[in-house]
Design a protein around this motif. Structure first.
Motif: not given
Length: 221
Positions: A36, A38, A65, A68, A72-74, A79-80, A83-84, A169
């Motif tokens: 996961p 973010l 982080p 988010p 929120a890590a996924t 979603m990834v 985000w990027w 993290y």
């Protein structure tokens, strides 16, 4: 033709900036390895060494982080990618613990010496993440209870060691943070479905022993 040439120039420019590599790496971590991730905080407007978060005294600029938040890590590819695509320079942050890797980190100089000592002994290590100030040895997931029992059983644990377990993290390569470039000191094997990871007990025992025998006394960084 002009449109095609312009697109090629933009792609070449992005490759030089490393942005496609960030997206590709984030997707590999999330989808192939099921780690996961973010986006982290980018550098602030007052310079690369300053963090974009509200804390003016942030000790890990760009390597944590904020928005988010960590929860929120996924591992979701959509979603990834979103985000990027919107934040192409954002550092990649791994949410450690649970089913994701954990880590043990220490300052860069004693880490290099400890790894050299472990290599001489034939100790098998997993991937090692390196920044200019600290190196992190990735290990299998561990619980806080497991870590507590491990540390309680030791007569001495260097204060420079940090543990990235559940709720923690870690910035992953090829992130750019306020502390510099994050890279692989020991990269996972190319094409691996998921990197091999050692147990935390083996790593802590080996690192503490190596630091003690090499006479390294590292300050907390």
């Amino acid at each position: 033709m002009r449109e095609i040439l312009g697109r090629r120039r933009r792609l070449l420019s992005q490759r030089k900036d490393g942005k496609p590599e960030l997206i590709s790496a984030a997707l590999t971590f999330a989808t192939r390895w099921q780690w996961p991730v973010l986006p982290g905080v980018t550098a602030g407007s007052r310079g690369r060494s300053r963090c974009g978060c509200p804390d003016p005294d942030c000790t890990v600029p760009g390597a944590h982080p904020f928005d988010p938040g960590l929860l929120a890590a996924t591992t979701d590819a959509r979603m990834v990618r979103w985000w990027w695509t919107n934040r192409p320079a954002a550092p990649i942050i791994l949410a450690t613990g649970g089913r994701a890797p954990c880590a043990v980190s220490l300052p860069a100089l004693p880490a290099a010496r400890a790894l050299a000592a472990l290599d001489r002994e034939g100790m098998r290590l997993g991937p090692v993440v390196a920044s200019p100030t600290r190196w992190a040895l990735l290990v299998r997931p561990y619980s806080m209870e497991q870590l507590g029992e491990l540390l309680y059983a030791k007569d001495f644990v260097p204060g420079s060691l940090r543990f990235h377990g559940e709720g923690g993290y870690l910035a992953l390569p090829p992130s750019e943070t306020g502390q510099g470039t994050v890279r692989w000191e020991r990269a996972p094997l190319p094409g691996s479905a998921s990197p091999w990871l050692p147990d935390v007990e083996a790593v802590v025992d080996a690192v503490v022993d190596a630091l003690t025998r090499t006479g390294v006394s590292a300050p907390e960084l």
